[in-house]
Design an enzyme around this catalytic site. Sequence first.
Site, PDB file in Angstrom:
ATOM      1  CE  LYS A   1      19.595 -63.893  14.448  1.00 17.15           C
ATOM      2  NZ  LYS A   1      19.616 -64.453  13.082  1.00 17.15           N
TER       3      LYS A   1
ATOM      4  N   GLY B   1      16.557 -56.454  23.250  1.00 16.01           N
ATOM      5  CA  GLY B   1      16.282 -55.120  22.721  1.00 16.01           C
ATOM      6  C   GLY B   1      16.179 -55.101  21.216  1.00 16.01           C
TER       7      GLY B   1
ATOM      8  CB  VAL C   1      17.005 -53.999  14.837  1.00 12.42           C
ATOM      9  CG1 VAL C   1      17.405 -52.767  14.022  1.00 12.42           C
ATOM     10  CG2 VAL C   1      17.532 -55.253  14.155  1.00 12.42           C
ATOM     11  CB  CYS C   2      14.234 -51.033  18.391  1.00 12.99           C
ATOM     12  SG  CYS C   2      13.703 -49.493  19.163  1.00 12.99           S
TER      13      CYS C   2
ATOM     14  N   GLY D   1      14.830 -41.935   2.857  1.00 15.23           N
ATOM     15  CA  GLY D   1      13.774 -42.239   3.812  1.00 15.23           C
ATOM     16  C   GLY D   1      14.150 -41.779   5.208  1.00 15.23           C
ATOM     17  CB  VAL D   2      12.729 -42.617   8.539  1.00 15.09           C
ATOM     18  CG1 VAL D   2      13.050 -42.278   9.984  1.00 15.09           C
ATOM     19  CG2 VAL D   2      11.291 -42.237   8.216  1.00 15.09           C
TER      20      VAL D   2
ATOM     21  CB  VAL E   1      21.684 -45.977  -7.558  1.00 15.61           C
ATOM     22  CG1 VAL E   1      23.136 -46.432  -7.595  1.00 15.61           C
ATOM     23  CG2 VAL E   1      21.513 -44.821  -6.574  1.00 15.61           C
TER      24      VAL E   1
ATOM     25  CG  HIS F   1       0.704 -20.032  29.031  1.00 18.66           C
ATOM     26  ND1 HIS F   1       0.751 -19.953  27.657  1.00 18.66           N
ATOM     27  CD2 HIS F   1       1.197 -18.855  29.498  1.00 18.66           C
ATOM     28  CE1 HIS F   1       1.247 -18.783  27.310  1.00 18.66           C
ATOM     29  NE2 HIS F   1       1.526 -18.095  28.413  1.00 18.66           N
TER      30      HIS F   1
END
Length: 446
Positions: free
Chosen positions: A33, A37, A39-40, A175-176, A230, A436
């Site tokens: 809709k 992709g 929300v991400c 949070g994140v 809060v 390395h």
Amino acid sequence: MKYQVAIIGGGPAGYTAAEAAGKAGLSVVLFEKNSLGGVCLNEGCIPTKTLLYSAKVYDYGRHASKYGVNVSESSFDLLKIISRKAKVVRKLVLGIKAKLTAQQVTIISGEAYIVDKNTIRCVDKTYQCEHLIICTGSQTVIPPIQGIEKVEYWTHRDALDNKELPHSLAIVGGGVIGMEFASFFSSLGVQVTVVEMMNEILNGIDRELAAALRAEYAKRGVKFLLGAKVTGLSQDEEGIHVCYQNADGAGSVCADKLLMSVGRRPVTEGFGLENLNLERNERKNICVDAHLRTSVPGVYVCGDLNGVSLLAHTAVREAEIAVKDILGESEEMSYQAIPGVVYTNPEVASVGKTEENLQAEGIAYHVVKLPMTYSGRFVAENEGTNGILKVLVDDADTVLGVHILGNPASELIVLGGMMVEEHRKLAYFKRFVFPHPTVSEIFREL
């Protein structure tokens, strides 16, 4: 119109399922809709990381002298940062559309409605399907805080498109998402206060690493109010007032802007989900088995909607498993090694069990921990900073969890995930030759 597979939602789960099913030769219709992709890509993972990378480059410029480089004037253009973010998103959305088109996927722009498990209605047309995969994602949770309807607050979507920096920002939720925006705005000079109800930020991340990241950002001027519930919000000419209650009693903080970031929840309404009467668990999430099948034959639920792991990379793997099941291939979803990453600067990444998990489950373990400075590459690229590689193992040295603080943790954590998923012992990586110098070599030091 009849299709073998109908998919509702064009986010990571939806477009992955559509591409996989189309590549396998199935006829596929995908309903979205908004923009492909989900929300991400449009307002989550990709745009936030694009902004964070601009902030990181700005940080490099401000601290270039640590590396013997003189930058006479380090500045930023917020409008160009936001514009670049939009350009990145547009490019990737077009890329997804091209991949789906190449696999002959029919893309329908519009809001789908489930009539029954074999019938979808969208934009006054009806579509029939043999298999239905539902991937409707999640939405921002807005808690019922007293006064919230009377203040002008941001959600993550508003923060992503803001074109004028506030002098100060209060973030409700550590949070994140909250910490990533705290990282971005504080790097650009905004005075940030994080109000978190728990006693530590980043719930679910190793407590030692979360505390270390908080200490790093506190040194940069970010203020943290922990264990703070809060209790009310108000707004006047001075700004937005966030009232809270913690162990010290009642308090308040005032800021120019307020970002609400307390979490996300699955989208379950508005598309006829109730017509399927799917079985739900005690948390009201839709029950799925290891193949992502629901209680209704032929119906699968992938991604945030099933509530198991609200992460894009989990959704991608779930979609692959669901399509394999439709194709008659037996493969089960595993959740024991789903990596979690916080894209702050420095990054934090985690996979498998935390100490808190193991203690709660009564599992014996011990900790193997190394400073990231064991890696020569890390020392070369991170002047004056350190990090942590923390591995949790059982009595047989089998890896139970891996936790990393330090760049590039997001790129390294997959190595830890392999160890957890395959039940490998600490010595597993010693048999491989690592290039390395790389930061990944630190795994050979365990």
